[in-house]
Every structure is written in structure tokens, then in C-alpha cells.
Design a protein around this motif. Structure first.
Motif, PDB file in Angstrom:
ATOM      1  N   LYS A  75       0.830  -1.208   0.000  1.00 27.32           N
ATOM      2  CA  LYS A  75       0.000   0.000   0.000  1.00 27.32           C
ATOM      3  C   LYS A  75       0.862   1.255   0.000  1.00 27.32           C
ATOM      4  O   LYS A  75       0.538   2.249  -0.655  1.00 27.32           O
ATOM      5  N   LYS A  76       1.974   1.214   0.735  1.00 26.30           N
ATOM      6  CA  LYS A  76       2.887   2.360   0.764  1.00 26.30           C
ATOM      7  C   LYS A  76       3.469   2.613  -0.629  1.00 26.30           C
ATOM      8  O   LYS A  76       3.612   3.761  -1.052  1.00 26.30           O
ATOM      9  N   ILE A  77       3.817   1.530  -1.345  1.00 24.41           N
ATOM     10  CA  ILE A  77       4.352   1.680  -2.699  1.00 24.41           C
ATOM     11  C   ILE A  77       3.295   2.301  -3.611  1.00 24.41           C
ATOM     12  O   ILE A  77       3.596   3.161  -4.440  1.00 24.41           O
ATOM     13  N   GLY A  78       2.036   1.873  -3.452  1.00 23.18           N
ATOM     14  CA  GLY A  78       0.945   2.447  -4.238  1.00 23.18           C
ATOM     15  C   GLY A  78       0.745   3.927  -3.953  1.00 23.18           C
ATOM     16  O   GLY A  78       0.554   4.735  -4.872  1.00 23.18           O
ATOM     17  N   ARG A  79       0.788   4.299  -2.671  1.00 22.21           N
ATOM     18  CA  ARG A  79       0.627   5.715  -2.312  1.00 22.21           C
ATOM     19  C   ARG A  79       1.805   6.545  -2.825  1.00 22.21           C
ATOM     20  O   ARG A  79       1.626   7.695  -3.242  1.00 22.21           O
ATOM     21  N   LEU A  80       2.987   5.962  -2.818  1.00 21.60           N
ATOM     22  CA  LEU A  80       4.177   6.650  -3.320  1.00 21.60           C
ATOM     23  C   LEU A  80       4.026   6.950  -4.810  1.00 21.60           C
ATOM     24  O   LEU A  80       4.381   8.034  -5.278  1.00 21.60           O
ATOM     25  N   LYS A  81       3.491   5.984  -5.563  1.00 18.68           N
ATOM     26  CA  LYS A  81       3.278   6.194  -6.986  1.00 18.68           C
ATOM     27  C   LYS A  81       2.274   7.309  -7.234  1.00 18.68           C
ATOM     28  O   LYS A  81       2.446   8.151  -8.124  1.00 18.68           O
ATOM     29  N   ASP A  82       1.204   7.347  -6.427  1.00 22.96           N
ATOM     30  CA  ASP A  82       0.209   8.413  -6.566  1.00 22.96           C
ATOM     31  C   ASP A  82       0.845   9.788  -6.342  1.00 22.96           C
ATOM     32  O   ASP A  82       0.522  10.754  -7.039  1.00 22.96           O
ATOM     33  N   LEU A  83       1.758   9.870  -5.358  1.00 25.57           N
ATOM     34  CA  LEU A  83       2.432  11.141  -5.093  1.00 25.57           C
ATOM     35  C   LEU A  83       3.245  11.586  -6.312  1.00 25.57           C
ATOM     36  O   LEU A  83       3.258  12.774  -6.663  1.00 25.57           O
ATOM     37  N   TYR A  84       3.913  10.620  -6.960  1.00 21.39           N
ATOM     38  CA  TYR A  84       4.712  10.968  -8.130  1.00 21.39           C
ATOM     39  C   TYR A  84       3.835  11.346  -9.318  1.00 21.39           C
ATOM     40  O   TYR A  84       4.092  12.335 -10.012  1.00 21.39           O
ATOM     41  N   LEU A  85       2.764  10.561  -9.551  1.00 17.23           N
ATOM     42  CA  LEU A  85       1.860  10.856 -10.661  1.00 17.23           C
ATOM     43  C   LEU A  85       1.204  12.220 -10.500  1.00 17.23           C
ATOM     44  O   LEU A  85       0.902  12.904 -11.476  1.00 17.23           O
ATOM     45  N   ASN A  86       0.971  12.622  -9.252  1.00 12.56           N
ATOM     46  CA  ASN A  86       0.381  13.936  -8.980  1.00 12.56           C
ATOM     47  C   ASN A  86       1.446  15.029  -8.820  1.00 12.56           C
ATOM     48  O   ASN A  86       1.158  16.140  -8.386  1.00 12.56           O
ATOM     49  N   GLU A  87       2.713  14.647  -9.141  1.00 12.52           N
ATOM     50  CA  GLU A  87       3.835  15.572  -9.126  1.00 12.52           C
ATOM     51  C   GLU A  87       4.089  16.190  -7.755  1.00 12.52           C
ATOM     52  O   GLU A  87       4.558  17.326  -7.631  1.00 12.52           O
ATOM     53  N   ALA A  88       3.789  15.436  -6.698  1.00 10.04           N
ATOM     54  CA  ALA A  88       4.061  15.894  -5.340  1.00 10.04           C
ATOM     55  C   ALA A  88       5.503  15.593  -4.936  1.00 10.04           C
ATOM     56  O   ALA A  88       6.037  16.216  -4.027  1.00 10.04           O
ATOM     57  N   ILE A  89       6.125  14.596  -5.606  1.00  9.26           N
ATOM     58  CA  ILE A  89       7.529  14.285  -5.369  1.00  9.26           C
ATOM     59  C   ILE A  89       8.220  14.129  -6.706  1.00  9.26           C
ATOM     60  O   ILE A  89       7.584  13.919  -7.744  1.00  9.26           O
ATOM     61  N   THR A  90       9.572  14.237  -6.693  1.00  8.91           N
ATOM     62  CA  THR A  90      10.342  14.120  -7.931  1.00  8.91           C
ATOM     63  C   THR A  90      10.554  12.651  -8.306  1.00  8.91           C
ATOM     64  O   THR A  90      10.322  11.755  -7.489  1.00  8.91           O
ATOM     65  N   LEU A  91      11.033  12.437  -9.529  1.00  8.76           N
ATOM     66  CA  LEU A  91      11.312  11.074  -9.993  1.00  8.76           C
ATOM     67  C   LEU A  91      12.388  10.425  -9.137  1.00  8.76           C
ATOM     68  O   LEU A  91      12.288   9.245  -8.780  1.00  8.76           O
ATOM     69  N   GLU A  92      13.444  11.174  -8.793  1.00  6.82           N
ATOM     70  CA  GLU A  92      14.519  10.614  -7.970  1.00  6.82           C
ATOM     71  C   GLU A  92      13.998  10.195  -6.592  1.00  6.82           C
ATOM     72  O   GLU A  92      14.351   9.137  -6.076  1.00  6.82           O
ATOM     73  N   GLU A  93      13.151  11.041  -5.983  1.00  7.89           N
ATOM     74  CA  GLU A  93      12.572  10.696  -4.678  1.00  7.89           C
ATOM     75  C   GLU A  93      11.711   9.449  -4.797  1.00  7.89           C
ATOM     76  O   GLU A  93      11.747   8.558  -3.932  1.00  7.89           O
ATOM     77  N   TYR A  94      10.928   9.372  -5.875  1.00  9.21           N
ATOM     78  CA  TYR A  94      10.057   8.211  -6.089  1.00  9.21           C
ATOM     79  C   TYR A  94      10.879   6.930  -6.226  1.00  9.21           C
ATOM     80  O   TYR A  94      10.584   5.911  -5.581  1.00  9.21           O
ATOM     81  N   LYS A  95      11.934   6.968  -7.065  1.00 11.35           N
ATOM     82  CA  LYS A  95      12.742   5.768  -7.301  1.00 11.35           C
ATOM     83  C   LYS A  95      13.474   5.334  -6.031  1.00 11.35           C
ATOM     84  O   LYS A  95      13.539   4.149  -5.713  1.00 11.35           O
ATOM     85  N   THR A  96      14.021   6.316  -5.301  1.00  4.69           N
ATOM     86  CA  THR A  96      14.778   5.993  -4.088  1.00  4.69           C
ATOM     87  C   THR A  96      13.878   5.364  -3.031  1.00  4.69           C
ATOM     88  O   THR A  96      14.200   4.314  -2.449  1.00  4.69           O
ATOM     89  N   ASP A  97      12.713   5.999  -2.775  1.00  8.91           N
ATOM     90  CA  ASP A  97      11.798   5.491  -1.747  1.00  8.91           C
ATOM     91  C   ASP A  97      11.193   4.152  -2.159  1.00  8.91           C
ATOM     92  O   ASP A  97      11.024   3.260  -1.325  1.00  8.91           O
ATOM     93  N   ARG A  98      10.884   4.005  -3.458  1.00  6.70           N
ATOM     94  CA  ARG A  98      10.298   2.737  -3.911  1.00  6.70           C
ATOM     95  C   ARG A  98      11.311   1.600  -3.774  1.00  6.70           C
ATOM     96  O   ARG A  98      10.952   0.492  -3.346  1.00  6.70           O
ATOM     97  N   GLU A  99      12.581   1.867  -4.119  1.00  6.02           N
ATOM     98  CA  GLU A  99      13.612   0.836  -3.995  1.00  6.02           C
ATOM     99  C   GLU A  99      13.758   0.382  -2.541  1.00  6.02           C
ATOM    100  O   GLU A  99      13.890  -0.808  -2.263  1.00  6.02           O
ATOM    101  N   GLU A 100      13.708   1.339  -1.607  1.00  5.84           N
ATOM    102  CA  GLU A 100      13.829   0.998  -0.193  1.00  5.84           C
ATOM    103  C   GLU A 100      12.659   0.136   0.260  1.00  5.84           C
ATOM    104  O   GLU A 100      12.839  -0.874   0.965  1.00  5.84           O
ATOM    105  N   LEU A 101      11.429   0.512  -0.147  1.00  9.34           N
ATOM    106  CA  LEU A 101      10.243  -0.272   0.242  1.00  9.34           C
ATOM    107  C   LEU A 101      10.262  -1.655  -0.401  1.00  9.34           C
ATOM    108  O   LEU A 101       9.889  -2.649   0.247  1.00  9.34           O
ATOM    109  N   GLU A 102      10.689  -1.746  -1.661  1.00 10.10           N
ATOM    110  CA  GLU A 102      10.729  -3.047  -2.334  1.00 10.10           C
ATOM    111  C   GLU A 102      11.790  -3.952  -1.722  1.00 10.10           C
ATOM    112  O   GLU A 102      11.603  -5.171  -1.666  1.00 10.10           O
ATOM    113  N   ASN A 103      12.900  -3.379  -1.270  1.00  8.17           N
ATOM    114  CA  ASN A 103      13.924  -4.176  -0.582  1.00  8.17           C
ATOM    115  C   ASN A 103      13.353  -4.775   0.698  1.00  8.17           C
ATOM    116  O   ASN A 103      13.598  -5.942   1.021  1.00  8.17           O
ATOM    117  N   GLN A 104      12.586  -3.979   1.449  1.00 12.78           N
ATOM    118  CA  GLN A 104      11.936  -4.488   2.660  1.00 12.78           C
ATOM    119  C   GLN A 104      10.943  -5.595   2.308  1.00 12.78           C
ATOM    120  O   GLN A 104      10.862  -6.615   2.985  1.00 12.78           O
TER     121      GLN A 104
END
Length: 465
Positions: free
Chosen positions: A371-400
Motif C-alpha cells: 500500500k505504501k508503494i501504491g501511495r508513493l506512486k500516486d504522489l509521483y503521478l500527482n507531481e508531489a515528489i520528484t522522480l529521484e525521490e520516487y525511485k529511491t523510496d520505492r527501492e527501499e520499500l521493495e527491498n523491505q
């Protein structure tokens, strides 16, 4: 009646978005544009529900290795997707081979796709599939022609002595799009001639560090310096591409030395028993195989008598960043294991019996991470975070997420090893060749940690699977 029920059945629809360059955004294929049109398409069909949005940003359509495309195909195989939609066919693929392979997976798992801006594509009929395959052929040709145009530009740049990459070897820097000698050039040149004199890359790398304060790995020194024709001033048939560091004769001599050393290593491969199992307890790096030479003096010559297989910490030998120096012979490790493995394995069995009673249900935690990964994607699609922030945070969540299993299973049952070790273990072991010994130890041991030498002894820590 049956046909009416099928039309009313809800279809789980995945929206796939891909943008490979800023140029596509300028043509109206931006992430936001593709997302909005995909969602609008679903809202206009009463029998459709959004399953998820899959986004690959900055990835070519010729590449099959895309993060969210892989995730989408996994969901198709799990039966979670009925229909995939995207704006145009070239958002999906530009490679005919990849398209055909993917189409086979979709048909196997009863999933379809639609290009919402190109409704004339229809994969439900033989004629439609043939038309799509033909279109993919032209799309692939266009993409490959684009690659040829880039190659032509690179050739022109090289012919005029211009750099085509921001990565330059030590000893050079970029000035006005051309390579010029940097402040490191004298140090690199000095170390190259040191290598020519001593013919040892390890010694040369240490010399470069100790004398000039430049740190490089052995492999990097070999590939980016010794094997790099730019140090002769040439590059891709341009004889005057950049200032030279050494003569052609010196460069050719270096290549002969490197080729000779490679041939020696490839013809003298020894099947090390503990490859990948030994870990330096001081720095945590894997220990690698080497040989300890036994020599004798005969008149005025030193004669090599034996080569004993051994292991050493490369972090110590190459960089002197670890205090665990000195090599340990392979036979000493075998002797220790044969003498102590039974006793230490007894402790492991007790731990196994305790662990086997414990299980952990991680399914709820995995759902929360998804769910966190899904919410992170929504933030990026709505341009609330940058691509680098999205990739970094998603990689950390996927590693977990990847570290968690649904239900943690008990440890591997050691019963087979117990039965074997209780028999005539030593005589059985002596009949094995090195490859068989390696397989044997890998089947029961995860790693062996070796401390640095204290006097004439080392401390061993065996970690079983």
C-alpha cells in the motif's frame, strides 16, 4: 443470456505508462497525459475497474527489462489482470521479438490489451494479430534507425576529437569538449612505467596509492588505463584524438604482458574447495583463493618447489584497509573442519530444534508495504515528489518487501547430514575430489568467518545453513 452476463462482468484493467524522453512529453505523451486518458477510458466503460497503474519513466521501448512492466507481467501470471490499456502501440513495445514473447504470455493467462488511441489494433483475430506484428516490425525499424543516427553523430564527434561521454580515464579531463591531460597525468604515466618494470598490477595499484595518493581497484587500473588505447592518443581510428601518455611500443608491450598473464591464469585454474564460503571476520569481505609458494635455494638461483592452495583477504592485499593479512592454506581449513565440525554441529542442531517451533506470519506487513508503494506512486503521478525521490523510496520499500516471506518456514532439516556425519565420515570425505568437497561443504555451511592471525592461530566461526 450468457453473452449479456459476460458483457456485464467487471474487467480488471491495468493502465501502462511509458515515457522515454523529454521529446515525447513535448509531443503530448507526458506521464500525466497518459494517466488521465487511461483513467478516463476506464470511467467511460461500466464493465471496467482500475486494477493498478504501471509506470516506466526514462526507459526505451526496445528494452524488456523495465521495472513496472515486469511487475505488470507478474500480476498477469497471477491472474490479477484482464485487460491492459495504453495510449499507443509504441508505448507497449518497439521490438517485434519482445512483443511476440509477451503476447504468448498474455494469451496463456487470458489477458488482452488495447491501444486507446489506435482502436484498429485487434489481437482477437488472426488478421488483427498479423496487422499488429507488421506494425511492430516498422516500429522496431524506426527505433533501430534512430540508434544508427546516434552512432553517426558519435562517429562525427570522434573524428573531430570531441568526447562522447562524461566519463574519462585518470590522467585526462574535458576542456572545450576535448580530452586534455589533467594534473594526475604525471602520476598515471609514472605508474604505467612502474607496471612495465615490475609486471604486477597489484604492486602497481599499491604504488599508485602510496606514492601518488590515487586509489584504484586492480580491475579498474587494468581496463581504464592499461587496456585503454586513449593513453596512446588514439581512439576509434582517430590517430590524434587526444594527447598521448605513452608510446605505441610501450602500449603493445603492456598488452603482451596482460595477455601472457591471462593465459597463465586460465591454464592453471585450481578448483578451490572453499570458494565463496570464507569471509574475513575483520572487514566482512569474501576471501579469495591464492597460492603460497614454497621455494628453495640452488646455487645462485631460487627454485619454485611447490604451490600450496590458500586464501587471503583481498581487501588487505590490494588496499591495506584491513588488518587481516597473510594467507591461510586450504589444508589447514580442512583439518580444522574435520576436527571440530561434529562438535559445532551439535550446537547447530539444538538451535534448529528451537527455531523449528517458531513461525512468523508476514502477510499483513507485506500488504502494508504494498500500500505504501501504491501511495508513493500516486504522489509521483500527482507531481508531489520528484522522480529521484520516487525511485529511491520505492527501492527501499521493495527491498523491505523482498526480505519478507508470507510465512517464515522452519530451518532446513539437518537429518541427512546427521546420518552421514555419524557414519565413517573421514574416510568418505577423503574419497571426494575437490569439486565434490566444495558441493559437500556448501550443502551444510553458509559461511566460515576467519579472524586475523593471533600468534600462529586464527579463530574460526562456522555458520551453518
Amino acid at each position: 443470456m450468457k453473452r449479456a452476463e459476460e458483457s456485464e462482468k467487471l474487467m480488471r484493467v491495468a493502465v501502462y505508462i511509458r515515457v522515454s524522453s523529454d521529446e515525447q512529453a513535448e509531443r503530448g505523451d507526458s506521464i500525466r497525459d497518459q494517466k488521465e486518458r487511461g483513467i478516463k477510458y476506464i470511467e467511460e466503460h461500466k464493465n471496467m475497474v482500475l486494477q493498478d497503474i504501471y509506470l516506466d519513466d526514462g526507459v526505451s521501448g526496445q528494452k524488456i527489462d523495465r521495472d513496472d512492466f515486469t511487475r505488470l507481467m507478474n500480476h498477469v501470471k497471477e491472474g490479477l489482470v484482464d485487460l491492459i490499456i495504453f495510449t499507443k502501440l509504441d508505448r507497449w513495445f518497439r521490438s517485434l521479438r519482445h512483443y511476440l514473447n509477451t503476447q504468448a504470455v498474455l494469451e496463456k493467462h487470458h489477458a488482452a490489451w488495447t491501444a486507446i488511441d489506435q482502436p484498429f489494433f485487434d489481437t482477437s483475430t488472426p488478421y488483427g494479430r498479423a496487422f499488429v506484428a507488421q506494425s511492430m516490425t516498422w516500429a522496431e525499424l524506426e527505433a533501430q534507425n534512430g540508434g544508427l543516427r546516434v552512432a553517426d553523430v558519435f562517429r562525427t564527434k570522434v573524428a573531430h576529437g570531441e568526447v562522447i561521454s562524461g566519463k574519462v580515464p585518470h590522467g585526462y579531463r574535458i576542456e572545450n569538449k576535448h580530452l586534455v591531460l589533467s594534473e594526475e597525468a604525471p602520476a598515471i604515466q609514472d605508474t604505467i612505467f612502474y607496471f612495465l618494470k615490475h609486471q604486477s598490477m597489484n604492486q602497481a595499484v599499491n604504488y599508485l596509492k602510496e606514492t601518488h595518493g590515487i586509489i584504484m581497484s586492480v580491475q579498474n587500473f587494468k581496463q581504464s588505463i592499461l587496456r585503454n588505447e586513449k593513453i596512446t592518443g588514439r581512439y576509434r581510428n582517430n590517430e590524434t584524438y587526444c594527447p598521448r601518455l605513452i608510446s605505441d611500443e610501450a602500449f603493445q608491450q603492456i598488452q603482451r604482458i596482460l595477455d601472457h598473464n591471462s593465459n597463465i591464469k586460465s591454464s592453471q585454474k585450481y578448483p578451490y574447495i572453499f570458494t565463496g564460503l570464507l569471509v574475513c571476520a575483520e572487514c566482512g569481505q569474501k576471501m579469495s583463493g591464492c597460492h603460497i609458494n614454497s621455494v628453495s635455494k640452488q646455487k645462485d638461483k631460487t627454485v619454485l618447489r611447490y604451490k600450496y592452495p590458500a586464501y587471503e583477504c583481498k581487501h588487505h592485499r590490494s588496499f591495506r584497509k584491513c588488518g587481516n593479512g597473510g594467507a591461510i592454506r586450504e589444508v589447514r581449513i580442512e583439518e580444522y573442519l574435520m576436527k571440530n565440525v561434529k562438535e559445532q554441529f551439535g550446537t547447530y542442531i539444538a538451535d534448529f530444534e528451537a527455531k523449528s517451533k517458531k513461525t512468523a506470519d508476514n502477510r499483513q506487513k507485506k500488504n502494508q508495504l504494498q500500500k505504501k508503494i501504491g501511495r508513493l506512486k500516486d504522489l509521483y503521478l500527482n507531481e508531489a515528489i520528484t522522480l529521484e525521490e520516487y525511485k529511491t523510496d520505492r527501492e527501499e520499500l521493495e527491498n523491505q518487501l523482498n526480505k519478507l516471506t508470507d510465512i517464515k518456514q522452519p530451518a532446513k532439516n539437518p537429518e541427512a547430514f546427521i546420518n552421514m556425519i555419524n557414519k565413517d565420515f573421514e574416510s568418505m570425505y577423503q574419497r571426494l575430489d575437490n569439486q565434490q568437497k566444495r558441493l559437500f561443504w556448501r550443502s551444510v555451511i553458509k559461511e566460515i568467518r576467519l579472524s586475523k592471525r593471533s600468534g600462529c592461530c586464527r579463530e574460526y566461526t562456522i555458520i551453518f545453513l
